[in-house]
Design a protein around this motif. Structure first.
Motif, PDB file in Angstrom:
ATOM      1  N   PHE A 150     -17.963  12.677  50.307  1.00 50.55           N
ATOM      2  CA  PHE A 150     -16.931  11.658  50.078  1.00 50.55           C
ATOM      3  C   PHE A 150     -17.183  10.919  48.761  1.00 50.55           C
ATOM      4  O   PHE A 150     -16.273  10.708  47.956  1.00 50.55           O
ATOM      5  N   ASP A 151     -18.428  10.503  48.561  1.00 56.81           N
ATOM      6  CA  ASP A 151     -18.815   9.742  47.365  1.00 56.81           C
ATOM      7  C   ASP A 151     -18.438  10.525  46.106  1.00 56.81           C
ATOM      8  O   ASP A 151     -17.786  10.006  45.191  1.00 56.81           O
ATOM      9  N   GLU A 152     -18.831  11.783  46.112  1.00 58.63           N
ATOM     10  CA  GLU A 152     -18.618  12.617  44.930  1.00 58.63           C
ATOM     11  C   GLU A 152     -17.123  12.856  44.663  1.00 58.63           C
ATOM     12  O   GLU A 152     -16.647  12.710  43.542  1.00 58.63           O
TER      13      GLU A 152
ATOM     14  N   VAL B 248     -20.000   4.276  38.597  1.00 63.03           N
ATOM     15  CA  VAL B 248     -21.012   4.479  39.639  1.00 63.03           C
ATOM     16  C   VAL B 248     -20.506   3.788  40.913  1.00 63.03           C
ATOM     17  O   VAL B 248     -19.662   2.897  40.847  1.00 63.03           O
ATOM     18  N   THR B 249     -21.044   4.209  42.031  1.00 62.50           N
ATOM     19  CA  THR B 249     -20.630   3.663  43.323  1.00 62.50           C
ATOM     20  C   THR B 249     -21.350   2.348  43.580  1.00 62.50           C
ATOM     21  O   THR B 249     -22.574   2.285  43.517  1.00 62.50           O
ATOM     22  N   ALA B 250     -20.576   1.324  43.925  1.00 64.68           N
ATOM     23  CA  ALA B 250     -21.189   0.045  44.314  1.00 64.68           C
ATOM     24  C   ALA B 250     -21.167  -0.114  45.823  1.00 64.68           C
ATOM     25  O   ALA B 250     -22.053  -0.727  46.415  1.00 64.68           O
TER      26      ALA B 250
ATOM     27  N   GLY C  77     -10.056  -4.974  36.842  1.00 66.09           N
ATOM     28  CA  GLY C  77     -11.127  -5.099  35.854  1.00 66.09           C
ATOM     29  C   GLY C  77     -11.985  -3.849  35.869  1.00 66.09           C
ATOM     30  O   GLY C  77     -11.477  -2.735  35.738  1.00 66.09           O
ATOM     31  N   ARG C  78     -13.294  -4.022  36.061  1.00 65.33           N
ATOM     32  CA  ARG C  78     -14.203  -2.864  36.117  1.00 65.33           C
ATOM     33  C   ARG C  78     -14.217  -2.207  37.500  1.00 65.33           C
ATOM     34  O   ARG C  78     -14.908  -1.219  37.712  1.00 65.33           O
ATOM     35  N   LYS C  79     -13.489  -2.766  38.445  1.00 64.48           N
ATOM     36  CA  LYS C  79     -13.575  -2.282  39.836  1.00 64.48           C
ATOM     37  C   LYS C  79     -12.471  -1.277  40.159  1.00 64.48           C
ATOM     38  O   LYS C  79     -11.298  -1.539  39.921  1.00 64.48           O
ATOM     39  N   LEU C  80     -12.892  -0.146  40.714  1.00 65.43           N
ATOM     40  CA  LEU C  80     -11.953   0.901  41.148  1.00 65.43           C
ATOM     41  C   LEU C  80     -12.074   1.035  42.657  1.00 65.43           C
ATOM     42  O   LEU C  80     -13.171   1.277  43.172  1.00 65.43           O
TER      43      LEU C  80
HETATM   44  C1  LIG Z   1     -24.595  10.240  41.121  1.00 62.21           C
HETATM   45  C2  LIG Z   1     -24.652   9.693  39.743  1.00 62.21           C
HETATM   46  C3  LIG Z   1     -23.327   9.420  39.133  1.00 62.21           C
HETATM   47  C4  LIG Z   1     -23.406   9.154  37.694  1.00 62.21           C
HETATM   48  C5  LIG Z   1     -22.049   8.836  37.143  1.00 62.21           C
HETATM   49  C6  LIG Z   1     -21.983   8.880  35.650  1.00 62.21           C
HETATM   50  C7  LIG Z   1     -20.554   8.751  35.145  1.00 62.21           C
HETATM   51  C8  LIG Z   1     -19.761  10.008  35.415  1.00 62.21           C
HETATM   52  C9  LIG Z   1     -18.287   9.740  35.528  1.00 62.21           C
HETATM   53  C10 LIG Z   1     -17.624   9.966  36.656  1.00 62.21           C
HETATM   54  C11 LIG Z   1     -18.431  10.447  37.794  1.00 62.21           C
HETATM   55  C12 LIG Z   1     -17.748  10.469  39.046  1.00 62.21           C
HETATM   56  C13 LIG Z   1     -18.559  11.125  40.140  1.00 62.21           C
HETATM   57  C14 LIG Z   1     -19.714  10.270  40.581  1.00 62.21           C
HETATM   58  C15 LIG Z   1     -19.763  10.140  42.057  1.00 62.21           C
HETATM   59  C16 LIG Z   1     -21.083   9.671  42.573  1.00 62.21           C
HETATM   60  C17 LIG Z   1     -21.387   8.276  42.106  1.00 62.21           C
HETATM   61  C18 LIG Z   1     -22.690   7.780  42.636  1.00 62.21           C
HETATM   62  O1  LIG Z   1     -23.123   8.134  43.695  1.00 62.21           O
HETATM   63  S1  LIG Z   1     -23.498   6.620  41.679  1.00 62.21           S
HETATM   64  C19 LIG Z   1     -25.071   6.382  42.466  1.00 62.21           C
HETATM   65  C20 LIG Z   1     -25.134   5.193  43.362  1.00 62.21           C
HETATM   66  N1  LIG Z   1     -24.801   3.958  42.717  1.00 62.21           N
HETATM   67  C21 LIG Z   1     -25.652   3.310  41.897  1.00 62.21           C
HETATM   68  O2  LIG Z   1     -26.739   3.718  41.607  1.00 62.21           O
HETATM   69  C22 LIG Z   1     -25.186   1.992  41.379  1.00 62.21           C
HETATM   70  C23 LIG Z   1     -26.269   0.937  41.467  1.00 62.21           C
HETATM   71  N2  LIG Z   1     -25.700  -0.358  41.168  1.00 62.21           N
HETATM   72  C24 LIG Z   1     -25.592  -0.785  39.904  1.00 62.21           C
HETATM   73  O3  LIG Z   1     -26.034  -0.122  38.986  1.00 62.21           O
HETATM   74  C25 LIG Z   1     -24.880  -2.111  39.693  1.00 62.21           C
HETATM   75  O4  LIG Z   1     -24.884  -2.871  40.853  1.00 62.21           O
HETATM   76  C26 LIG Z   1     -23.409  -1.912  39.234  1.00 62.21           C
HETATM   77  C27 LIG Z   1     -23.360  -1.150  37.908  1.00 62.21           C
HETATM   78  C28 LIG Z   1     -22.592  -1.178  40.308  1.00 62.21           C
HETATM   79  C29 LIG Z   1     -22.759  -3.289  39.050  1.00 62.21           C
HETATM   80  O5  LIG Z   1     -23.635  -4.083  38.305  1.00 62.21           O
HETATM   81  P1  LIG Z   1     -23.142  -4.864  36.992  1.00 62.21           P
HETATM   82  O6  LIG Z   1     -24.252  -5.812  36.640  1.00 62.21           O
HETATM   83  O7  LIG Z   1     -22.721  -3.907  35.934  1.00 62.21           O
HETATM   84  O8  LIG Z   1     -21.824  -5.644  37.425  1.00 62.21           O
HETATM   85  P2  LIG Z   1     -21.620  -6.772  38.537  1.00 62.21           P
HETATM   86  O9  LIG Z   1     -21.147  -8.010  37.844  1.00 62.21           O
HETATM   87  O10 LIG Z   1     -22.798  -6.913  39.440  1.00 62.21           O
HETATM   88  O11 LIG Z   1     -20.433  -6.158  39.416  1.00 62.21           O
HETATM   89  C30 LIG Z   1     -19.164  -5.968  38.823  1.00 62.21           C
HETATM   90  C31 LIG Z   1     -18.138  -6.411  39.814  1.00 62.21           C
HETATM   91  O12 LIG Z   1     -18.269  -5.586  40.988  1.00 62.21           O
HETATM   92  C32 LIG Z   1     -18.543  -6.398  42.142  1.00 62.21           C
HETATM   93  N3  LIG Z   1     -19.467  -5.670  43.001  1.00 62.21           N
HETATM   94  C33 LIG Z   1     -20.605  -5.040  42.643  1.00 62.21           C
HETATM   95  N4  LIG Z   1     -21.185  -4.475  43.696  1.00 62.21           N
HETATM   96  C34 LIG Z   1     -20.376  -4.739  44.749  1.00 62.21           C
HETATM   97  C35 LIG Z   1     -20.418  -4.391  46.128  1.00 62.21           C
HETATM   98  N5  LIG Z   1     -21.407  -3.666  46.629  1.00 62.21           N
HETATM   99  N6  LIG Z   1     -19.427  -4.835  46.928  1.00 62.21           N
HETATM  100  C36 LIG Z   1     -18.409  -5.584  46.436  1.00 62.21           C
HETATM  101  N7  LIG Z   1     -18.296  -5.933  45.134  1.00 62.21           N
HETATM  102  C37 LIG Z   1     -19.273  -5.522  44.313  1.00 62.21           C
HETATM  103  C38 LIG Z   1     -19.147  -7.678  41.583  1.00 62.21           C
HETATM  104  O13 LIG Z   1     -18.979  -8.760  42.489  1.00 62.21           O
HETATM  105  C39 LIG Z   1     -18.365  -7.851  40.300  1.00 62.21           C
HETATM  106  O14 LIG Z   1     -17.108  -8.354  40.654  1.00 62.21           O
HETATM  107  P3  LIG Z   1     -16.326  -9.384  39.681  1.00 62.21           P
HETATM  108  O15 LIG Z   1     -16.061  -8.651  38.414  1.00 62.21           O
HETATM  109  O16 LIG Z   1     -17.254 -10.552  39.492  1.00 62.21           O
HETATM  110  O17 LIG Z   1     -15.078  -9.732  40.444  1.00 62.21           O
END
Ligand SMILES: CCCCCCCC/C=C\CCCCCCCC(=O)SCCNC(=O)CCNC(=O)[C@H](O)C(C)(C)COP(=O)(O)OP(=O)(O)OC[C@H]1O[C@@H](n2cnc3c(N)ncnc32)[C@H](O)[C@@H]1OP(=O)(O)O
Length: 228
Positions: free
Chosen positions: A139-141, A155-157, A184-187
């Protein structure tokens, strides 16, 4: 020796055979006095059990009203085209021969994608069925790939999954996913999985993805990779 887990009743030969584990709490075994120490059917006296409505066990996750509709990038793959892997080292993008999921994700209309996967027996969780964590990865992917139609790096939050019915190994899964809204940055994305072309989904998922700049996000992490 009597195992601690089954200390309440007599030891049964069936205890050691996972395929028979569904019999552990059967009335027959209960009568034989062969029940586990932590019998889930034994309710504490006076406790009021919640009346779970199976269909109510779904998400209350909602897309905020301020979110806008996703806009497909003009250079996104055409409907029906395969969407390329985002990273050859990714578990979701690799083939099963390389220890990956073996997913094929194709672009649909708008911000929709469809992922196809045959459940490899290596993904087994319970006897004969996919591991829930693997299905969550699928699902995530697939939902993450829907962001690629907007040409966004994410990335997934947050990820949540409802498992409605068992998904057998070796079955062919179709996952339909889309971006529901952008703020904004949220999808905000959602998806459903269908087993062997069934009309009703066997599970559904919702996720919040956050746009990132890959080069910045992985700058200090890429050194951990064994696949450079
Ligand atoms: C598998 C690797 C994938 C690599 C992808 C590369 C790109 C390729 C392109 C396309 C690919 C598509 C395929 C991929 C599919 C698989 C994706 C995965 O499985 S990814 C792995 C797991 N996820 C992490 O490892 C993230 C770990 N977390 C973080 O690094 C940070 O927490 C991050 C980047 C998600 C947010 O951190 P901040 O410092 O940049 O930003 P802040 O201000 O904290 O959050 C932004 C907004 O989002 C909300 N937010 C963040 N986390 C939330 C949550 N859990 N629930 C609700 N809201 C949340 C916040 O409240 C904020 O909202 P407001 O703008 O103030 O309104």
């Amino acid at each position: 020796m009597v195992s601690r887990r089954f200390a309440v009743g007599r030891r049964c030969s069936m205890d050691t055979f996972p395929p028979f584990s569904r019999l552990r709490w059967s009335p027959v075994r209960r009568r034989r006095g062969c029940v586990p120490a932590h019998d889930p059917l034994r309710r504490p006296a006076g406790r009021v059990e919640p009346q779970l409505d199976y269909l109510a066990m779904t998400s209350n996750w909602t897309v905020p009203g301020e979110a806008v509709s996703p806009v497909r990038h003009p250079e996104a793959p055409a409907p029906g085209e395969s969407i390329p892997a985002h990273w050859h080292g990714c578990f979701g993008c690799r083939g099963t021969g390389d220890g990956g999921l073996g997913l094929d994700v194709r672009a649909g209309e708008g911000a929709e994608v469809t992922g196809e996967i045959v459940v490899d027996p290596a993904f087994e969780g319970g006897p004969g069925v996919i591991h829930g964590g693997v299905l969550s990865s699928v699902f995530d992917e697939v939902m993450g790939f829907s962001a690629k139609l907007l040409a966004l790096e994410v990335v997934t939050a947050h990820l949540e999954v409802d498992f409605r019915s068992p998904v057998p190994v070796r079955s062919a899964l179709t996952v339909r996913a889309r971006v529901d809204g952008v703020l904004g940055r949220k999808l905000y994305a959602s998806a459903e999985v269908y087993v062997n072309g069934a009309a009703a989904p066997a599970g559904s998922a919702r996720a919040l993805f956050i746009t990132i700049d890959q080069a910045v996000h992985f700058r200090d992490l890429v050194g951990n990779s064994t696949r450079i």
